[in-house]
Design an enzyme around this catalytic site. Structure first.
Site, PDB file in Angstrom:
ATOM      1  N   ASP A 142      -8.040  -5.378   0.157  1.00 51.42           N
ATOM      2  CA  ASP A 142      -8.425  -6.246  -1.229  1.00 51.42           C
ATOM      3  C   ASP A 142      -7.970  -7.977  -0.858  1.00 51.42           C
ATOM      4  O   ASP A 142      -8.401  -8.861  -1.654  1.00 51.42           O
ATOM      5  CB  ASP A 142      -7.777  -6.024  -2.523  1.00 51.42           C
ATOM      6  CG  ASP A 142      -8.460  -4.564  -2.826  1.00 51.42           C
ATOM      7  OD1 ASP A 142      -7.441  -3.583  -2.849  1.00 51.42           O
ATOM      8  OD2 ASP A 142      -9.657  -4.385  -2.618  1.00 51.42           O
ATOM      9  N   HIS A 178       0.972  -1.229  -0.134  1.00 46.75           N
ATOM     10  CA  HIS A 178       0.028  -0.019  -0.036  1.00 46.75           C
ATOM     11  C   HIS A 178       1.005   1.175   0.059  1.00 46.75           C
ATOM     12  O   HIS A 178       1.772   1.417   0.612  1.00 46.75           O
ATOM     13  CB  HIS A 178      -0.834  -0.136   1.387  1.00 46.75           C
ATOM     14  CG  HIS A 178      -2.134   0.949   1.215  1.00 46.75           C
ATOM     15  ND1 HIS A 178      -1.932   2.285   1.358  1.00 46.75           N
ATOM     16  CD2 HIS A 178      -3.272   0.627   0.774  1.00 46.75           C
ATOM     17  CE1 HIS A 178      -3.028   2.713   1.151  1.00 46.75           C
ATOM     18  NE2 HIS A 178      -3.769   1.730   0.815  1.00 46.75           N
TER      19      HIS A 178
HETATM   20  C1  SDX Z   1      -6.317  -0.126  -3.045  1.00 46.04           C
HETATM   21  O1  SDX Z   1      -4.383   4.489  -2.047  1.00 46.04           O
HETATM   22  C2  SDX Z   1      -5.464   3.865  -1.386  1.00 46.04           C
HETATM   23  O2  SDX Z   1      -5.720   4.169  -0.347  1.00 46.04           O
HETATM   24  C3  SDX Z   1      -5.961   2.624  -2.294  1.00 46.04           C
HETATM   25  C4  SDX Z   1      -7.055   1.899  -1.499  1.00 46.04           C
HETATM   26  C5  SDX Z   1      -8.260   2.675  -1.077  1.00 46.04           C
HETATM   27  O3  SDX Z   1      -9.142   2.125  -0.060  1.00 46.04           O
HETATM   28  O4  SDX Z   1      -8.595   3.620  -1.852  1.00 46.04           O
HETATM   29  O5  SDX Z   1      -6.362   1.454  -0.128  1.00 46.04           O
HETATM   30  C6  SDX Z   1      -7.255   0.485  -2.149  1.00 46.04           C
HETATM   31  O6  SDX Z   1      -5.917   0.384  -3.821  1.00 46.04           O
HETATM   32  C7  SDX Z   1      -5.546  -0.898  -2.092  1.00 46.04           C
HETATM   33  C8  SDX Z   1      -4.239  -1.527  -2.999  1.00 46.04           C
HETATM   34  C9  SDX Z   1      -4.801  -2.727  -3.956  1.00 46.04           C
HETATM   35  N1  SDX Z   1      -3.592  -2.977  -4.889  1.00 46.04           N
HETATM   36  C10 SDX Z   1      -3.103  -4.357  -4.921  1.00 46.04           C
HETATM   37  O7  SDX Z   1      -3.056  -5.023  -3.920  1.00 46.04           O
HETATM   38  C11 SDX Z   1      -2.032  -4.508  -5.835  1.00 46.04           C
HETATM   39  C12 SDX Z   1      -0.705  -4.878  -5.541  1.00 46.04           C
HETATM   40  N2  SDX Z   1      -0.026  -3.900  -4.774  1.00 46.04           N
HETATM   41  C13 SDX Z   1       0.868  -3.039  -5.564  1.00 46.04           C
HETATM   42  O8  SDX Z   1       0.929  -2.746  -6.804  1.00 46.04           O
HETATM   43  C14 SDX Z   1       1.553  -1.867  -4.709  1.00 46.04           C
HETATM   44  O9  SDX Z   1       1.713  -2.216  -3.234  1.00 46.04           O
HETATM   45  C15 SDX Z   1       0.521  -0.625  -4.842  1.00 46.04           C
HETATM   46  C16 SDX Z   1       0.171  -0.147  -6.082  1.00 46.04           C
HETATM   47  C17 SDX Z   1      -0.837  -0.835  -3.685  1.00 46.04           C
HETATM   48  C18 SDX Z   1       1.213   0.480  -3.867  1.00 46.04           C
HETATM   49  O10 SDX Z   1       2.235   0.921  -4.606  1.00 46.04           O
HETATM   50  P1  SDX Z   1       3.625   1.851  -4.525  1.00 46.04           P
HETATM   51  O11 SDX Z   1       2.985   2.711  -3.325  1.00 46.04           O
HETATM   52  O12 SDX Z   1       3.554   2.777  -5.780  1.00 46.04           O
HETATM   53  O13 SDX Z   1       4.581   1.015  -4.113  1.00 46.04           O
HETATM   54  P2  SDX Z   1       5.987   0.742  -5.155  1.00 46.04           P
HETATM   55  O14 SDX Z   1       5.296   0.187  -6.520  1.00 46.04           O
HETATM   56  O15 SDX Z   1       6.795   1.868  -5.341  1.00 46.04           O
HETATM   57  O16 SDX Z   1       6.474  -0.450  -4.316  1.00 46.04           O
HETATM   58  C19 SDX Z   1       7.503  -0.286  -3.590  1.00 46.04           C
HETATM   59  C20 SDX Z   1       8.312  -1.576  -3.443  1.00 46.04           C
HETATM   60  C21 SDX Z   1       8.710  -1.775  -5.225  1.00 46.04           C
HETATM   61  O17 SDX Z   1      10.077  -2.399  -5.058  1.00 46.04           O
HETATM   62  P3  SDX Z   1      11.324  -1.393  -5.462  1.00 46.04           P
HETATM   63  O18 SDX Z   1      11.145  -0.916  -6.771  1.00 46.04           O
HETATM   64  O19 SDX Z   1      11.392  -0.694  -4.212  1.00 46.04           O
HETATM   65  O20 SDX Z   1      12.272  -2.304  -5.356  1.00 46.04           O
HETATM   66  O21 SDX Z   1       7.502  -2.629  -2.978  1.00 46.04           O
HETATM   67  C22 SDX Z   1       7.428  -3.396  -4.326  1.00 46.04           C
HETATM   68  C23 SDX Z   1       7.570  -2.634  -5.590  1.00 46.04           C
HETATM   69  O22 SDX Z   1       8.215  -3.662  -6.578  1.00 46.04           O
HETATM   70  N3  SDX Z   1       5.930  -3.923  -4.050  1.00 46.04           N
HETATM   71  C24 SDX Z   1       5.614  -5.214  -4.388  1.00 46.04           C
HETATM   72  C25 SDX Z   1       4.197  -5.356  -3.912  1.00 46.04           C
HETATM   73  N4  SDX Z   1       3.824  -3.935  -3.728  1.00 46.04           N
HETATM   74  C26 SDX Z   1       5.006  -3.293  -3.857  1.00 46.04           C
HETATM   75  N5  SDX Z   1       6.039  -6.342  -4.738  1.00 46.04           N
HETATM   76  C27 SDX Z   1       5.761  -7.294  -4.693  1.00 46.04           C
HETATM   77  N6  SDX Z   1       4.051  -7.708  -4.355  1.00 46.04           N
HETATM   78  C28 SDX Z   1       3.575  -6.401  -4.316  1.00 46.04           C
HETATM   79  N7  SDX Z   1       2.261  -6.399  -3.934  1.00 46.04           N
END
Ligand code: SDX
Length: 431
Positions: A366, A308
């Protein structure tokens, strides 16, 4: 807006600037950069808005480090266990918990606006049978601008109020009819003698051929799921609604934009993607394979329902949802649900893996929701429509707050331009 509590000093190209700093009632201070470009000739740069406050608000507060979520100061744990969705709607819209009379009046106003304009039935028939319910919701909600033109003037407080009630009241009917259309069953009309969650369940699962009794366990679980998704600060879809509204667009068009944004698998579409991922994993012995994929920088796969932008601790909604999953499946007599077992094993494996611990990746809202929704009888394609239905009150509350804000102006970000500078046009004969 509050008064500055301190100043930030910035030195750019040999010149020093002082920027006002405001302190919130909770959370980080903010540096006001509104005059930065006019005084220093530079932009700030923050793709994805990781360090940018787009507005001030009094509706929802998230402490990502503590894993805390407040709506108008009340914790999501209290609201999920002691309140119910329409009372939370009142709280989000008007700022205080309602008195018994206020609540009764609000519930009556919502109940008496759940029907759709009958001509909208023909609008549904324009979609292919296999249309995703989110595609239908995006289209139908946008079309409300045409059917409810008498509540589109955003400068009229009464029309803003009518549009708010219409959207909250009609979203369950719109979502339920999108589901019925996709399975080729006749639309079921709302009933005024049912509560909000029971009405939605009946419109989804009742058929004209027999009576339908709403299971109180399911309606309580449904209502709690609505509450857990109601609002969440300036997330992507709420920011979309705010940006669309900043141009003066009507509320139905702006909420349709929010629905479209929520559909993405990185946002509200993650609940569908998560259950599909859990089914693909199948049994716990395949969990290491998927954990490895999620950690592989060369693999775009991410663990859906994990991570998140704000929560760097447990998402408090996921904690409530996990408890609810156990309770609902138990009460429904769904013994040893293999998907729930796999989800719990996956959570355990991920949380004990250094990759997820270092990046502070925890289950989000989720991760468990789809397990409950599937046990309640919904197909995965209905998971995000239910999220959109629930979040409508959050979008509307944020929209109302923005419209009433005297600082409200059209949102127009700038850019770091890395393209070509001016160059001469060459005729095709010379290319
Ligand atoms: C919702 O914003 C809100 O409040 C949203 C929400 C709401 O109520 O409105 O809470 C609802 O959208 C919840 C999130 C649902 N999405 C998912 O579950 C999809 C999987 N999660 C990711 O795609 C991700 O965690 C996000 C999109 C939720 C957050 O992404 P960020 O904040 O942009 O973080 P990032 O992509 O920069 O990740 C930081 C690091 C990265 O690695 P590095 O580049 O630093 O090496 O963490 C890794 C990412 O690769 N990472 C993950 C991961 N999530 C982040 N690696 C593996 N699996 C994951 N799920």
């Amino acid at each position: 807006m509050t008064e500055p509590t301190s100043t930030a000093k910035l030195s750019v190209h040999g010149n020093d600037y002082e920027l006002p700093v405001y302190s919130p009632t909770a959370g980080p201070d903010v540096i006001d950069i509104r005059k930065l470009y006019s005084s220093a000739g530079v932009f700030t740069y923050d793709p994805g808005f990781t360090s940018t406050a787009s507005c001030d608000s009094t509706i929802t507060y998230i402490d990502g480090n503590k894993g805390e979520l407040l709506h108008r100061g009340y914790t999501i744990d209290d609201l999920a266990s002691k309140s119910h969705y329409l009372e939370v709607c009142y709280l989000l819209l008007y700022g205080e918990l309602p008195s018994p009379t206020q609540l009764e009046d609000f519930e009556n106003r919502v109940t008496n606006h759940t029907m759709l304009h009958e001509q909208m039935v023909y609008f549904y028939r324009g979609f292919r049978r296999d249309a995703h319910p989110m595609a239908i919701m995006t289209g139908v909600v946008g079309a409300m601008s045409a059917f409810y033109h008498d509540s589109t003037d955003i400068n009229d407080p009464w029309q803003r109020e009518v549009a708010s009630i219409r959207l909250i009241a009609k979203m369950p009917t719109i979502a339920a009819w999108a589901y019925k259309f996709s399975i080729g069953q006749p639309f079921v009309y709302p009933r005024n003698d049912l509560d909000y969650a029971s009405n939605f369940l009946r419109m989804c699962f009742a058929v004209p051929a027999e009576d339908y009794e709403v299971n109180p366990i399911l309606s309580r679980a449904m209502d709690r799921i609505f509450t857990l998704h109601a609002d969440h600060e300036q997330n992507a879809s709420t920011s979309t609604v705010r940006l669309a509204s900043s141009s003066g667009a009507n509320p139905f068009a702006c909420i349709a934009a929010g629905i479209a944004c929520l559909w993405g698998p990185a946002h509200g579409g993650a609940n569908q993607a998560c259950l599909e991922m859990l089914k693909e994993i199948g049994t716990p012995d395949r969990i290491p394979e998927f954990i490895a994929k999620a950690k592989d920088k060369n693999d775009p796969f991410r663990l859906m329902g994990f991570g998140h932008r704000v929560y760097k601790n447990f998402d408090p909604r996921a904690t409530v949802m996990k408890q609810s999953a156990d309770e609902v499946l138990d009460l429904l007599g769904v013994e040893n649900n293999p998907i729930l077992a796999t989800a719990k094993e996956l959570e355990k494996a991920a949380l004990s893996d250094p990759y997820f611990a270092e990046k502070k990746l925890f289950p989000n809202v989720d991760f468990y929701s789809g397990i409950i929704l599937e046990a309640m009888g919904f197909p995965t394609s209905m998971f995000t429509p239910i999220f959109a239905l629930s979040r409508t009150v959050g979008w509307i509350s944020q929209w109302k707050e923005m419209i009433a804000d005297p600082q409200n102006k059209i949102g127009r970000p700038r850019q770091l331009y890395l393209g070509e500078t001016t160059r001469a046009y060459t005729d095709i004969e010379t290319r």
